[in-house]
Design a protein around this motif. Structure first.
Motif: not given
Length: 516
Positions: A37-42, A72-77, A115-124
């Motif tokens: 479901p994340f073919q278009l990236g982040v 329909k709406p879909v929940a994404v973490d 001024a802090t580097r963070y990492f992020y991701r999604f889950t579904c």
């Protein structure tokens, strides 16, 4: 730098559940995707000292209606961590991906450290997205020694490969500034090369000219499936603006290129700007009447203040017939303007209150007004779709630059499909300088070296021109700014070499560009 994680495509049994979605943990556990479901990236963007926006869009068949998703709406973490392995999670939550917004997700993450580097991701559906990285802005008033940012844009999908984006990702900039033309609304049904003869295009859009919201969504999906572009998005945060091709070539306010009635063009503009919002990591949402205005001000501590104006949404119609034209009376008519009154007030107040070492104006179209006549033409020619079509507005802008605190002003621009290094001159005095970044792909490998040579000969404030594809990497310190013009050998072949074509520098307190 973050490594792009490319997930394997996964075909699961059962397909999408047919029952209505109930957004609970139990319902989410029953969500099965027929494709990743994340073919278009982040992506991440619109950074502040305590946060940023993170983005993704759920799709199964990206080029199909609704991206192959249920209506329909879909929940994404989502999760944000201080490490790439997500052992130190500092923020997390859940958002609904709504079909009304193409199942896109915009999370405004806050309460983080500056001024802090963070990492992020999604889950579904038990599947993780790629991992992106983004750095928050420095705390207000803090000491910052250096900023590095890439100016990118003009990326016609059919004109070449996005090799420059992967190179930009490898340069590890603090952020990227996208000056516009993320998509192109036209495609060439019978493309030709520089000799005017037919050529085989590098790749093709999957649909013709977009007019509806769904058409524009597919245009973005075509574009975002590119891995080099996704690599650039996961490498750092972006500040995104749009220009004309996100809607239609050379549109201005409610005036389109085809001369359609304003009450008809407004529907196309509304659809196009909604699609832009749906696919960009931006905070500003469309208003009820379809306006999406991105202008904003960003401080990097006391080192630099960035002013991002919108030069497309409120401008007057281009004069003299648009495009490259000789001068005419319409170009000098009262009220011919690039910005509206509210933006002028905002920009002038931003300069007036600035105590930063540098004021930097990243914007969409060229501020310098070179005479663009080709060899053999007797009269000056100007680009009416740039500030060249609005000379009184340009003079007002240069007056503001002339009175800027500290006197250090840099403009960073795109749109031209050429590299320019130019000084901005008011009454024979240099009041600022401008780095114009060439296109990522637009115009392909075609070069108009004769016109470039003529512009250098006819305009002493233009210091250098280059007609290759690439981008500009700018480094800002208290001592000065350096623009590294990085160009691609060819965009018709994947993974072509990228190298520095030239560097131009601007020293603090010393107006005028010099070789870097």
């Amino acid at each position: 730098m973050t490594t792009l994680i490319t997930p394997s495509r996964r075909a699961l049994l059962g397909g999408l559940v047919a029952a209505p979605f109930v957004l609970t943990t139990r319902a989410r556990a029953q969500l099965w995707f027929t494709d990743f479901p994340f073919q278009l990236g982040v992506a991440a963007g619109d950074m502040t000292p305590d946060g940023f926006v993170i983005w993704t869009r759920l799709v199964q068949q990206p080029l199909e209606p609704n991206g192959g998703m249920p209506m329909k709406p879909v929940a994404v973490d989502w999760e944000v961590a201080t490490d790439e392995g997500f052992k130190q999670i500092v923020a997390k939550g859940q958002e609904n991906a709504w079909p009304e917004l193409a199942h896109s997700v915009h999370v405004d993450v806050a309460r983080l450290q500056p001024a802090t580097r963070y990492f992020y991701r999604f889950t579904c559906g038990g599947l993780h997205s790629s991992v992106g990285a983004v750095t928050t802005l420095p705390a207000p008033g803090s000491q910052v020694d250096r900023i590095r940012f890439a100016a990118v844009g003009c990326q016609h999908f059919e004109h070449g490969w996005y090799t420059a984006y992967r190179d930009a990702a490898h340069q590890s900039p603090d952020f990227m500034f996208h000056y516009g033309d993320y998509i192109y609304e036209y495609h060439d049904p019978w493309p030709t090369g520089g000799d005017g003869l037919p050529i085989t295009p590098v790749r093709r859009y999957s649909r013709g000219t977009p007019m509806s919201l769904e058409d524009y969504r597919v245009r973005y999906a075509d574009t975002k499936l590119d891995g080099d572009l996704q690599a650039a998005h996961v490498a750092c945060g972006w500040f995104c603006t749009y220009d004309d091709h996100e809607v239609e070539n050379n549109w201005a306010g409610l005036i389109d290129q085809e001369g359609d009635p304003a009450d008809m063009f407004v529907y196309r503009r509304k659809a196009a700007l909604q699609a832009w919002y749906e696919h960009m990591p931006v905070r500003t949402k469309p208003t009820a009447d379809g306006i999406v205005d991105f202008h904003r001000r960003v401080d990097y501590g006391t080192l630099a203040r960035f002013h991002y104006p919108n030069t497309r949404l409120y401008r007057s119609d281009q004069p003299c017939g648009d495009n490259y034209q000789q001068d005419c009376a319409e170009r000098h008519r009262p009220g011919q303007d690039m910005l509206n009154a509210a933006q002028w007030s905002w920009l002038e107040e931003g300069f007036r209150s600035s105590r930063n070492s540098w004021n930097i104006v990243p914007q969409q179209v060229m501020v310098a007004i070179p005479d663009r006549r080709a060899k053999g033409e007797s009269q000056p020619v100007y680009n009416m779709d740039s500030w060249g079509g609005y000379p009184a507005a340009q003079q007002r802008l240069l007056e503001m630059f002339a009175h800027a605190p500290n006197g250090n002003v840099l403009v960073v621009t795109g749109d031209e499909h050429r590299n320019f290094a130019s000084d901005l001159v008011l009454r024979d005095k240099v009041v600022a300088s401008e780095f114009v970044s060439t296109s990522i792909t637009s115009n392909g490998d075609h070069a108009d070296d004769d016109r470039s040579a003529a512009m250098l000969a006819n305009n002493d404030f233009v210091r250098w021109i280059n007609d290759q594809r690439g981008y500009v990497l700018t480094e800002v310190t208290r001592d000065g700014c350096v623009g590294d013009y990085r160009t691609v050998e060819t965009v018709t072949r994947r993974d072509a070499p990228v190298a520095s074509a030239s560097k131009w520098a601007l020293a603090s307190g010393k107006p005028g560009l010099v070789r870097g």
